[in-house]
Design a protein around this motif. Sequence first.
Motif, PDB file in Angstrom:
ATOM      1  N   LYS A  20      17.396 -33.619  -0.265  1.00 19.85           N
ATOM      2  CA  LYS A  20      17.129 -33.054  -1.684  1.00 19.85           C
ATOM      3  C   LYS A  20      15.727 -33.552  -1.970  1.00 19.85           C
ATOM      4  N   ARG A  21      15.255 -34.707  -1.805  1.00 26.97           N
ATOM      5  CA  ARG A  21      14.071 -35.161  -2.039  1.00 26.97           C
ATOM      6  C   ARG A  21      12.930 -34.263  -1.312  1.00 26.97           C
ATOM      7  N   LYS A  22      13.264 -33.914   0.058  1.00 28.99           N
ATOM      8  CA  LYS A  22      12.548 -32.977   0.961  1.00 28.99           C
ATOM      9  C   LYS A  22      12.204 -31.739   0.410  1.00 28.99           C
ATOM     10  N   ASP A  23      13.481 -31.073  -0.122  1.00 26.39           N
ATOM     11  CA  ASP A  23      13.626 -29.740  -0.757  1.00 26.39           C
ATOM     12  C   ASP A  23      12.948 -29.575  -1.799  1.00 26.39           C
ATOM     13  N   ILE A  24      12.939 -30.765  -2.818  1.00 26.25           N
ATOM     14  CA  ILE A  24      12.109 -30.696  -3.948  1.00 26.25           C
ATOM     15  C   ILE A  24      10.527 -30.496  -3.678  1.00 26.25           C
ATOM     16  N   LEU A  25      10.110 -31.426  -2.580  1.00 25.06           N
ATOM     17  CA  LEU A  25       8.798 -31.567  -2.075  1.00 25.06           C
ATOM     18  C   LEU A  25       8.477 -30.033  -1.453  1.00 25.06           C
ATOM     19  N   ALA A  26       9.450 -29.336  -0.645  1.00 24.40           N
ATOM     20  CA  ALA A  26       9.019 -27.962  -0.398  1.00 24.40           C
ATOM     21  C   ALA A  26       9.007 -27.033  -1.474  1.00 24.40           C
ATOM     22  N   TYR A  27       9.869 -27.172  -2.498  1.00 24.73           N
ATOM     23  CA  TYR A  27       9.513 -26.350  -3.513  1.00 24.73           C
ATOM     24  C   TYR A  27       8.272 -26.455  -4.346  1.00 24.73           C
ATOM     25  N   PHE A  28       7.689 -27.702  -4.527  1.00 28.18           N
ATOM     26  CA  PHE A  28       6.482 -27.746  -5.172  1.00 28.18           C
ATOM     27  C   PHE A  28       5.363 -27.639  -4.338  1.00 28.18           C
ATOM     28  N   GLY A  29       5.324 -27.560  -2.981  1.00 27.41           N
ATOM     29  CA  GLY A  29       4.498 -27.500  -1.873  1.00 27.41           C
ATOM     30  C   GLY A  29       4.340 -25.786  -1.903  1.00 27.41           C
ATOM     31  N   GLU A  30       5.253 -25.140  -2.106  1.00 24.57           N
ATOM     32  CA  GLU A  30       5.248 -23.637  -2.039  1.00 24.57           C
ATOM     33  C   GLU A  30       4.905 -23.164  -3.388  1.00 24.57           C
ATOM     34  N   ALA A  31       4.984 -23.859  -4.527  1.00 28.28           N
ATOM     35  CA  ALA A  31       4.874 -23.232  -5.860  1.00 28.28           C
ATOM     36  C   ALA A  31       3.375 -22.873  -6.204  1.00 28.28           C
ATOM     37  N   ASP A  32       2.967 -21.919  -6.807  1.00 26.39           N
ATOM     38  CA  ASP A  32       1.707 -21.622  -7.179  1.00 26.39           C
ATOM     39  C   ASP A  32       1.548 -22.022  -8.674  1.00 26.39           C
ATOM     40  N   GLY A  33       1.101 -23.300  -9.030  1.00 25.19           N
ATOM     41  CA  GLY A  33       0.961 -23.492 -10.196  1.00 25.19           C
ATOM     42  C   GLY A  33       2.014 -24.557 -10.599  1.00 25.19           C
ATOM     43  N   TYR A  34       2.174 -24.678 -12.159  1.00 29.28           N
ATOM     44  CA  TYR A  34       3.166 -25.850 -12.720  1.00 29.28           C
ATOM     45  C   TYR A  34       4.542 -25.161 -12.772  1.00 29.28           C
ATOM     46  N   ARG A  35       5.558 -25.947 -12.602  1.00 27.88           N
ATOM     47  CA  ARG A  35       7.108 -25.363 -12.801  1.00 27.88           C
ATOM     48  C   ARG A  35       7.624 -26.510 -13.559  1.00 27.88           C
ATOM     49  N   THR A  36       8.707 -26.086 -14.199  1.00 19.24           N
ATOM     50  CA  THR A  36       9.529 -26.774 -15.203  1.00 19.24           C
ATOM     51  C   THR A  36      10.852 -27.416 -14.224  1.00 19.24           C
ATOM     52  N   ALA A  37      11.305 -28.342 -14.735  1.00 16.39           N
ATOM     53  CA  ALA A  37      12.638 -28.965 -14.176  1.00 16.39           C
ATOM     54  C   ALA A  37      13.899 -27.664 -14.141  1.00 16.39           C
ATOM     55  N   LYS A  38      13.765 -26.961 -14.969  1.00 13.66           N
ATOM     56  CA  LYS A  38      14.602 -25.766 -15.055  1.00 13.66           C
ATOM     57  C   LYS A  38      14.545 -24.927 -13.694  1.00 13.66           C
ATOM     58  N   ASP A  39      13.229 -24.505 -13.538  1.00 11.61           N
ATOM     59  CA  ASP A  39      12.687 -23.741 -12.322  1.00 11.61           C
ATOM     60  C   ASP A  39      13.215 -24.650 -11.151  1.00 11.61           C
ATOM     61  N   LEU A  40      13.055 -25.725 -11.301  1.00 16.37           N
ATOM     62  CA  LEU A  40      13.502 -26.430  -9.967  1.00 16.37           C
ATOM     63  C   LEU A  40      14.978 -26.556  -9.545  1.00 16.37           C
ATOM     64  N   ILE A  41      15.690 -26.707 -10.523  1.00 20.33           N
ATOM     65  CA  ILE A  41      17.183 -26.832 -10.819  1.00 20.33           C
ATOM     66  C   ILE A  41      17.624 -25.466 -10.116  1.00 20.33           C
ATOM     67  N   SER A  42      17.094 -24.311 -10.817  1.00 18.79           N
ATOM     68  CA  SER A  42      17.478 -23.004 -10.319  1.00 18.79           C
ATOM     69  C   SER A  42      17.305 -22.791  -8.910  1.00 18.79           C
ATOM     70  N   TYR A  43      16.303 -23.223  -8.303  1.00 15.58           N
ATOM     71  CA  TYR A  43      15.768 -23.068  -6.903  1.00 15.58           C
ATOM     72  C   TYR A  43      16.930 -23.925  -6.043  1.00 15.58           C
ATOM     73  N   LEU A  44      17.169 -25.332  -6.577  1.00 16.68           N
ATOM     74  CA  LEU A  44      18.078 -26.046  -5.763  1.00 16.68           C
ATOM     75  C   LEU A  44      19.382 -25.826  -5.894  1.00 16.68           C
ATOM     76  N   GLU A  45      20.032 -24.916  -7.044  1.00 17.26           N
ATOM     77  CA  GLU A  45      21.508 -24.629  -7.143  1.00 17.26           C
ATOM     78  C   GLU A  45      21.768 -23.741  -6.110  1.00 17.26           C
ATOM     79  N   LYS A  46      20.962 -23.026  -5.192  1.00 17.65           N
ATOM     80  CA  LYS A  46      21.286 -22.310  -4.203  1.00 17.65           C
ATOM     81  C   LYS A  46      21.735 -23.084  -3.031  1.00 17.65           C
ATOM     82  N   THR A  47      21.479 -24.356  -3.009  1.00 21.81           N
ATOM     83  CA  THR A  47      21.821 -25.151  -1.781  1.00 21.81           C
ATOM     84  C   THR A  47      22.455 -26.385  -2.241  1.00 21.81           C
ATOM     85  N   TYR A  48      22.477 -26.798  -3.332  1.00 22.05           N
ATOM     86  CA  TYR A  48      23.217 -28.006  -3.858  1.00 22.05           C
ATOM     87  C   TYR A  48      23.995 -27.356  -5.028  1.00 22.05           C
TER      88      TYR A  48
END
Length: 137
Positions: A20-48
């Motif tokens: 999970k921690r690596k996937d969070i890093l991957a998300y922010f590594g690819e994100a162009d700009g600032y993102r919210t916790a809601k954005d992150l949870i939407s991304y991670l719900e596909k896997t977790y």
Amino acid sequence: MNIDEAIDLLKDKGYKTTGKRKDILAYFGEADGYRTAKDLISYLEKTYDGISFDTIYRNLHLYDEVGILEATELNGEKHFRMNCTHHHHHHFICNTCGKTKEIEVCPMDDVQQSLANYAIEGHKFEIYGLCPLCKGA
């Protein structure tokens, strides 16, 4: 900061690097700009399936605390992005899409003169508005 540097920093501080921690890093590594916790949870719900906001906020707080992510507040909500560590600069932040543009000028050069008797321990300078794409929409 890139993902490998972030993982090394976590390990150096004694934290485990879970999937999970690596996937969070991957998300922010690819994100162009600032993102919210809601954005992150939407991304991670596909896997977790069933990932909790508790898990998200705990990790966002950890990453901010150790310097992997930097945080700002937009429209009353905390937003995060991967920490910029390559050189000193500031940001223009789009209020609509969260994209950032580096600003090379630092206003502290002028401010330090007017605060000569003060011990400045840090600063953050951000400009908010609309990027060209959002402005045209």
